[in-house]
Write a protein that holds these residues in place. Structure first.
Motif, PDB file in Angstrom:
ATOM      1  N   THR A  86       0.869  -1.350  -0.023  1.00  0.00           N
ATOM      2  CA  THR A  86      -0.049   0.014  -0.060  1.00  0.00           C
ATOM      3  C   THR A  86       0.938   1.230  -0.115  1.00  0.00           C
ATOM      4  O   THR A  86       2.051   1.066   0.274  1.00  0.00           O
ATOM      5  CB  THR A  86      -0.715  -0.008   1.122  1.00  0.00           C
ATOM      6  OG1 THR A  86      -0.016   0.174   2.331  1.00  0.00           O
ATOM      7  CG2 THR A  86      -1.751  -1.040   1.186  1.00  0.00           C
ATOM      8  N   THR A 110      -5.973   2.880   4.208  1.00  0.00           N
ATOM      9  CA  THR A 110      -6.687   1.572   3.528  1.00  0.00           C
ATOM     10  C   THR A 110      -6.961   1.895   2.128  1.00  0.00           C
ATOM     11  O   THR A 110      -7.264   0.746   1.538  1.00  0.00           O
ATOM     12  CB  THR A 110      -7.803   1.407   4.586  1.00  0.00           C
ATOM     13  OG1 THR A 110      -8.901   2.827   4.413  1.00  0.00           O
ATOM     14  CG2 THR A 110      -7.579   0.987   5.767  1.00  0.00           C
ATOM     15  N   ARG A 142      -4.069   1.100  -1.949  1.00  0.00           N
ATOM     16  CA  ARG A 142      -3.891   0.163  -2.545  1.00  0.00           C
ATOM     17  C   ARG A 142      -4.171   0.167  -3.980  1.00  0.00           C
ATOM     18  O   ARG A 142      -5.000   1.180  -4.427  1.00  0.00           O
ATOM     19  CB  ARG A 142      -4.444  -1.098  -2.210  1.00  0.00           C
ATOM     20  CG  ARG A 142      -4.343  -1.677  -0.886  1.00  0.00           C
ATOM     21  CD  ARG A 142      -4.986  -3.344  -0.636  1.00  0.00           C
ATOM     22  NE  ARG A 142      -4.825  -3.790   0.519  1.00  0.00           N
ATOM     23  CZ  ARG A 142      -5.410  -3.689   1.772  1.00  0.00           C
ATOM     24  NH1 ARG A 142      -6.590  -2.675   1.730  1.00  0.00           N
ATOM     25  NH2 ARG A 142      -4.948  -4.274   2.795  1.00  0.00           N
ATOM     26  N   PRO A 166     -11.164   5.003   9.611  1.00  0.00           N
ATOM     27  CA  PRO A 166     -11.834   3.870   8.746  1.00  0.00           C
ATOM     28  C   PRO A 166     -12.970   4.197   8.210  1.00  0.00           C
ATOM     29  O   PRO A 166     -13.340   3.646   7.233  1.00  0.00           O
ATOM     30  CB  PRO A 166     -11.986   2.899   9.989  1.00  0.00           C
ATOM     31  CG  PRO A 166     -10.866   3.035  10.984  1.00  0.00           C
ATOM     32  CD  PRO A 166     -10.777   4.671  11.043  1.00  0.00           C
ATOM     33  N   GLY A 205     -12.001   6.061   5.061  1.00  0.00           N
ATOM     34  CA  GLY A 205     -11.605   5.038   4.106  1.00  0.00           C
ATOM     35  C   GLY A 205     -12.601   4.201   3.643  1.00  0.00           C
ATOM     36  O   GLY A 205     -12.579   3.633   2.485  1.00  0.00           O
ATOM     37  N   ARG A 240     -13.809   3.506  -0.347  1.00  0.00           N
ATOM     38  CA  ARG A 240     -13.701   2.187  -1.085  1.00  0.00           C
ATOM     39  C   ARG A 240     -14.858   1.666  -1.515  1.00  0.00           C
ATOM     40  O   ARG A 240     -15.074   1.135  -2.814  1.00  0.00           O
ATOM     41  CB  ARG A 240     -13.151   1.232   0.120  1.00  0.00           C
ATOM     42  CG  ARG A 240     -11.620   1.117   0.308  1.00  0.00           C
ATOM     43  CD  ARG A 240     -11.234   0.204   1.179  1.00  0.00           C
ATOM     44  NE  ARG A 240     -11.720   0.519   2.656  1.00  0.00           N
ATOM     45  CZ  ARG A 240     -12.585  -0.609   3.058  1.00  0.00           C
ATOM     46  NH1 ARG A 240     -13.019  -1.659   2.804  1.00  0.00           N
ATOM     47  NH2 ARG A 240     -12.575  -0.197   4.637  1.00  0.00           N
ATOM     48  N   GLY A 288     -17.371   0.515   7.604  1.00  0.00           N
ATOM     49  CA  GLY A 288     -15.804   0.467   8.180  1.00  0.00           C
ATOM     50  C   GLY A 288     -15.552   0.748   9.511  1.00  0.00           C
ATOM     51  O   GLY A 288     -14.419   0.812   9.930  1.00  0.00           O
ATOM     52  N   SER A 324     -13.612  -6.356   3.541  1.00  0.00           N
ATOM     53  CA  SER A 324     -12.260  -5.907   3.968  1.00  0.00           C
ATOM     54  C   SER A 324     -11.093  -6.555   3.422  1.00  0.00           C
ATOM     55  O   SER A 324      -9.800  -6.148   3.617  1.00  0.00           O
ATOM     56  CB  SER A 324     -12.304  -6.452   5.510  1.00  0.00           C
ATOM     57  OG  SER A 324     -13.418  -6.091   6.350  1.00  0.00           O
TER      58      SER A 324
END
Length: 457
Positions: free
Chosen positions: A29, A35, A38, A99, A102, A106, A320, A396
């Protein structure tokens, strides 16, 4: 010509997405991005940007028609955004705020790759390119996993990419019953199983339908993925592959089913001879019952997870924020229930059902056998992924989430392509028998003598 080039560009973009998802170690990453650092997430965000720019700059209205996958995705994202907004207004602990940010990013990234495939693929050519890419990455994953199984080593800990970092204690392989549980480039064997179960029905179907290609090139992926699935020493992988296989069977003739059963018995026999004790270990995975620590760790956390739902049962606490340090339930559906409430879970299930329905309808409307078989394969692949999410928190894990949203986009595009092909086909050809007319099937034709005996319905 411009439209054809655009469609090829979409297929190429998605192929690259599959490569960065399955051929780059999941642990690498860009640490500054957390998070979302990637490569698979960043590439999917580019897909979202591309889709938005296309919607802004297009000069022609979209074709009229139902798009259940896109509608279900929009509703699911609306609940996720509302949950995030409510959580931020009420305030989140410091360890949950990042989180939550993120997680929302995502979700948008996965939506981007789904929408690009759903709206960007206009004909079967691009669809076949993506399906072959899925098989290619499934084969790569299977072969690497088999090498890890044989050597007992990770084989990927030496890989580095400038500007990216990895966890120093990263170890993606495990041992169960004395046998190595491979993971290929995935961060966990369960994620590895998702890639195998997703690609298996596609590989098998393309091997049956793309008969103009070299025999070895068609069947080697099927054999590699099937063997890797058995050697994965994973309940979820075996269940998912079995479900995909069972869904494929109704589309075959009785003679084809007999060949499949014989091949399955031959595979089990070969595994028994080459790896003594493995079949006993696999049988123990399903007969151990409550004595298995991997099962008890899941069930023991259910009451804790449901207790956390009481604060906001409608839209949850934000995607998250259900951190592993609270409790590990290894069930993505239960995790979504906590994070997005009853409404979020219902819409996520509706999103999956919409994809399954599109693949099923595409099979019924397909104008030729190739598309009929491919539709059945997409249905099997998507069902296999959905099942695995009941065994671990799939969203996840980047590979698992990527394969789910990719196949949802494929299902939506497939249904639209089939409807357009049926609309454009002359009435005389549409009413004539089309089942079993694909040339070149020979002895491997899934329909006996080119006649639909009713078993495929």
């Amino acid at each position: 010509m411009e439209k054809q080039r655009e469609r090829s560009d979409v297929a190429t973009f998605v192929t690259i997405y599959l490569v960065v998802t399955c051929a780059v170690p999941s642990n690498l990453t860009i640490s500054a991005l957390g998070t979302v650092g990637r490569l698979t997430t960043l590439w999917a965000l580019l897909a979202l940007v591309w889709w938005v720019l296309y919607q802004v700059h297009r000069t022609k209205p979209e074709a009229v028609g139902r798009r259940p996958v896109r509608l279900a995705l929009a509703l699911f994202l609306a609940v996720a955004i509302a949950s995030y907004a409510v959580a931020m207004l009420h305030g989140l602990p410091d360890k949950e705020s990042s989180p939550a940010d993120g997680g929302l990013i995502r979700l948008l990234a996965w939506a981007g790759i789904l929408l690009l495939i759903h709206d960007g693929l206009k004909n079967r050519r691009g669809l076949i390119i993506i399906m072959r890419s899925v098989v290619m990455m499934g084969t790569f994953t299977a072969v690497l996993g088999l090498l890890q199984f044989v050597t007992g080593a990770s084989l990927i800990d030496w890989i580095t990419i400038p500007g990216m970092s990895s966890s120093p204690d990263f170890s993606n392989i495990d041992v169960r019953g004395g046998f190595v549980r491979a993971a290929a480039m995935a961060s966990h064997p369960l994620e590895y199983g998702v890639v195998l179960s997703t690609s298996f029905p596609i590989a098998l179907t393309l091997a049956l339908t793309q008969t103009t290609r070299n025999w070895l090139l068609r069947w080697l992926p099927v054999m590699a993925i099937a063997v890797a699935s058995v050697l994965s020493v994973s309940r979820s992988a075996l269940i998912a592959v079995a479900i995909a296989f069972v869904i494929l069977i109704p589309a075959w003739s009785k003679s084809m089913r007999r060949r499949a059963y014989v091949a399955s018995v031959g595979l089990v026999g070969a595994i028994y001879i080459v790896t003594p004790g493995l079949l006993g270990t696999l049988r123990g995975l399903f007969t151990v019952g409550g004595d298995d620590s991997s099962i008890t760790s899941r069930t023991n956390g259910y009451s804790t997870a449901l207790g956390m739902l009481e604060n906001n049962p409608v839209i949850g606490r934000a995607f998250g924020t259900f951190l592993p340090e609270y409790v590990i339930v290894d069930n993505q559906y239960l995790g979504l229930l906590v994070e997005l409430g009853f409404l979020g879970l219902a819409l996520f299930l509706a999103l999956i059902v919409s994809g399954l329905t599109c693949a099923w309808r595409a099979r019924r409307l397909a104008v030729d056998n190739d598309m009929r078989q491919l539709s059945q394969a997409v249905l099997a692949s998507l069902a296999a992924v959905a099942v695995t999410f009941a065994f671990f928190d799939g969203l996840s894990f980047p590979m698992a989430a990527a394969m789910l949203f990719l196949m949802l986009g494929v299902a939506g595009a497939l249904w639209r392509i089939v409807r357009e092909e049926r609309r454009d086909l002359p009435t005389a050809k549409l009413t004539a028998p089309t089942i079993g007319k694909t040339p070149g099937f020979g002895l491997l034709h899934p329909y006996r003598d080119g006649v639909d005996d009713g078993s495929n319905r």
